[in-house]
Design a protein around this motif. Structure first.
Motif, PDB file in Angstrom:
ATOM      1  N   ILE A   1      36.581  39.472  50.169  1.00  0.00           N
ATOM      2  CA  ILE A   1      37.187  38.401  49.251  1.00  0.00           C
ATOM      3  C   ILE A   1      38.554  38.359  49.535  1.00  0.00           C
ATOM      4  CG2 ILE A   1      37.413  40.012  47.232  1.00  0.00           C
ATOM      5  CD1 ILE A   1      36.064  37.329  45.888  1.00  0.00           C
TER       6      ILE A   1
ATOM      7  N   GLN B   1      43.087  39.651  42.638  1.00  0.00           N
ATOM      8  CA  GLN B   1      42.126  40.367  42.047  1.00  0.00           C
ATOM      9  C   GLN B   1      41.943  41.616  42.944  1.00  0.00           C
ATOM     10  OE1 GLN B   1      39.664  36.967  44.083  1.00  0.00           O
ATOM     11  NE2 GLN B   1      38.340  38.284  43.408  1.00  0.00           N
TER      12      GLN B   1
ATOM     13  N   TRP C   1      31.050  37.563  32.838  1.00  0.00           N
ATOM     14  CA  TRP C   1      31.073  39.119  32.602  1.00  0.00           C
ATOM     15  C   TRP C   1      31.473  39.420  31.254  1.00  0.00           C
ATOM     16  CZ3 TRP C   1      27.834  40.865  35.710  1.00  0.00           C
ATOM     17  CH2 TRP C   1      27.845  40.408  36.977  1.00  0.00           C
TER      18      TRP C   1
ATOM     19  N   PRO D   1      30.132  35.516  44.525  1.00  0.00           N
ATOM     20  CA  PRO D   1      30.908  35.997  43.313  1.00  0.00           C
ATOM     21  C   PRO D   1      31.340  34.584  42.505  1.00  0.00           C
ATOM     22  CG  PRO D   1      32.108  36.968  45.254  1.00  0.00           C
ATOM     23  CD  PRO D   1      30.908  35.821  45.867  1.00  0.00           C
ATOM     24  N   ALA D   2      31.317  34.644  41.043  1.00  0.00           N
ATOM     25  CA  ALA D   2      31.125  33.666  40.338  1.00  0.00           C
ATOM     26  C   ALA D   2      32.634  32.916  40.761  1.00  0.00           C
ATOM     27  CB  ALA D   2      31.194  34.255  38.871  1.00  0.00           C
ATOM     28  N   CYS D   3      33.569  33.793  40.575  1.00  0.00           N
ATOM     29  CA  CYS D   3      35.101  32.961  41.079  1.00  0.00           C
ATOM     30  C   CYS D   3      34.985  32.073  42.191  1.00  0.00           C
ATOM     31  CB  CYS D   3      36.200  33.919  40.911  1.00  0.00           C
ATOM     32  SG  CYS D   3      35.948  35.328  42.225  1.00  0.00           S
TER      33      CYS D   3
ATOM     34  N   CYS E   1      34.968  33.843  35.750  1.00  0.00           N
ATOM     35  CA  CYS E   1      34.651  35.416  35.795  1.00  0.00           C
ATOM     36  C   CYS E   1      34.628  36.045  34.308  1.00  0.00           C
ATOM     37  CB  CYS E   1      36.071  36.175  36.215  1.00  0.00           C
ATOM     38  SG  CYS E   1      36.092  37.853  36.286  1.00  0.00           S
TER      39      CYS E   1
ATOM     40  N   CYS F   1      37.732  43.789  39.054  1.00  0.00           N
ATOM     41  CA  CYS F   1      36.949  43.106  39.643  1.00  0.00           C
ATOM     42  C   CYS F   1      35.765  43.848  40.417  1.00  0.00           C
ATOM     43  CB  CYS F   1      37.609  42.243  40.713  1.00  0.00           C
ATOM     44  SG  CYS F   1      36.412  41.541  41.968  1.00  0.00           S
ATOM     45  N   THR F   2      34.620  43.593  40.042  1.00  0.00           N
ATOM     46  CA  THR F   2      33.503  44.475  40.914  1.00  0.00           C
ATOM     47  C   THR F   2      33.012  43.588  42.040  1.00  0.00           C
ATOM     48  OG1 THR F   2      31.684  43.171  39.487  1.00  0.00           O
ATOM     49  CG2 THR F   2      32.558  45.049  38.361  1.00  0.00           C
ATOM     50  N   MET F   3      33.683  42.580  42.495  1.00  0.00           N
ATOM     51  CA  MET F   3      33.270  41.761  43.415  1.00  0.00           C
ATOM     52  C   MET F   3      31.900  41.042  43.146  1.00  0.00           C
ATOM     53  SD  MET F   3      34.306  41.045  46.771  1.00  0.00           S
ATOM     54  CE  MET F   3      33.481  41.280  48.037  1.00  0.00           C
ATOM     55  N   CYS F   4      31.507  41.139  41.868  1.00  0.00           N
ATOM     56  CA  CYS F   4      30.279  40.461  41.270  1.00  0.00           C
ATOM     57  C   CYS F   4      28.970  41.169  42.017  1.00  0.00           C
ATOM     58  CB  CYS F   4      29.931  38.924  41.595  1.00  0.00           C
ATOM     59  SG  CYS F   4      31.093  37.949  40.402  1.00  0.00           S
TER      60      CYS F   4
ATOM     61  N   ARG G   1      40.067  40.099  34.903  1.00  0.00           N
ATOM     62  CA  ARG G   1      39.664  40.659  36.417  1.00  0.00           C
ATOM     63  C   ARG G   1      40.262  39.863  37.674  1.00  0.00           C
ATOM     64  NH1 ARG G   1      33.215  42.524  35.563  1.00  0.00           N
ATOM     65  NH2 ARG G   1      34.042  44.365  33.802  1.00  0.00           N
ATOM     66  N   ILE G   2      40.709  38.721  37.429  1.00  0.00           N
ATOM     67  CA  ILE G   2      41.369  37.837  38.388  1.00  0.00           C
ATOM     68  C   ILE G   2      42.665  37.042  37.550  1.00  0.00           C
ATOM     69  CG2 ILE G   2      39.506  35.885  38.035  1.00  0.00           C
ATOM     70  CD1 ILE G   2      39.950  35.384  41.176  1.00  0.00           C
TER      71      ILE G   2
HETATM   72  S1  SF4 Z   1      34.288  38.617  42.309  1.00  0.00           S
HETATM   73 FE1  SF4 Z   1      33.215  38.675  40.332  1.00  0.00          FE
HETATM   74  S2  SF4 Z   1      34.442  40.265  38.911  1.00  0.00           S
HETATM   75 FE2  SF4 Z   1      35.725  39.866  40.773  1.00  0.00          FE
HETATM   76  S3  SF4 Z   1      37.182  38.250  39.998  1.00  0.00           S
HETATM   77 FE3  SF4 Z   1      35.594  37.098  40.906  1.00  0.00          FE
HETATM   78  S4  SF4 Z   1      34.202  36.613  39.226  1.00  0.00           S
HETATM   79 FE4  SF4 Z   1      35.353  38.397  38.598  1.00  0.00          FE
END
Ligand code: SF4
Ligand code: SF4
Length: 220
Positions: free
Chosen positions: A22, A89, A43, A172-174, A39, A159-162, A51-52
């Motif tokens: 990412i 992130q 979560w 990933p949601a972001c 994010c 951040c968990t990388m979703c 997380r970001i």
């Molecule tokens: S990858 Fe997921 S956990 Fe990481 S910043 Fe984006 S939405 Fe948040």
């Protein structure tokens, strides 16, 4: 909308799963905060934790030989120094400094390339916060786990990388939420090629790129 802007839309998530990276396209980020909201919503990230986050800095003005950039000088001369916004992130670094310094092995580089936190082992020493070049580790107050007994009272979160979304084929949601596709997801070559296609520069220096991508930094 110009053709080039249309081309940028819709190309952020180029792959998911194992060895996915990412990485930000700082020239596409418009500092709208959409990734932060996505994010938090996805979560349930607490209000005082991120997380970001978006780091926005004034670009300054080039001095002789490209050195000595000064935003103050630009403003003195009545010109706008411009600004660059960077979605910051955890970049799940190949040579993750946080993993190296964690005294309890709470932080681990997983086989799929993601960096995970094992909550039950974190003592909240915050060594990882000092080691991370990108300010990723967060320390929300917690009243459970060893961090509450041994350390500062906060178990590290980042951040968990979703990873749970990626396991079911979602991005990933972001990155999915970003309206300008400023968060790129794919392998190193896909990301490098996409940045080149957009004629966007890499924001970080060579040292940071080797931390993030390891040998794959050569792709950029
Ligand atoms: S990858 Fe997921 S956990 Fe990481 S910043 Fe984006 S939405 Fe948040
Ligand atoms: S705060 Fe937790 S995750 Fe970070 S270095 Fe210390 S023990 Fe490891």
């Amino acid at each position: 909308m110009s053709k080039s802007n249309q081309e940028v839309m819709g190309d952020g998530v180029m792959g998911v799963g194992e060895n996915t990276r990412i990485f930000p396209d700082v020239e596409a980020c418009i500092d709208c905060g959409g990734c932060v909201v996505a994010c938090k919503r996805t979560w349930d990230v607490p209000r005082d934790e991120q997380r970001i986050s978006i780091s926005t800095m004034l670009e300054g003005q080039e001095g002789e030989g490209g050195l000595n950039a000064s935003s103050g000088r630009a403003m003195e001369q009545g010109t706008s120094p411009g600004e660059t916004s960077i979605p910051m992130q955890c970049y799940h670094c190949d040579n993750a400094p946080c993993v190296s310094v964690c005294p309890t092995d709470s932080l681990v580089s997983m086989e799929d390339g993601f960096v995970n936190v094992r909550d039950s082992l974190c003592i909240g020493c915050q060594y990882c916060l000092s080691a991370c070049p990108f300010g990723a580790p967060q320390f929300p107050d917690s009243d459970e786990g060893v961090a509450d007994i041994v350390g500062s009272g906060g178990t590290m979160d980042k951040c968990t990388m979703c990873d749970e979304r990626q396991e079911v084929g979602k991005g990933p949601a972001c990155a999915e939420e970003c309206s300008t596709d400023a968060i790129l997801v794919g392998d190193a070559t896909q990301i490098a090629d996409e940045l080149e296609r957009r004629d966007s520069g890499v924001f970080f220096n060579d040292v940071a790129m080797e931390i993030i991508f390891g040998d794959d930094a050569e792709a950029f």
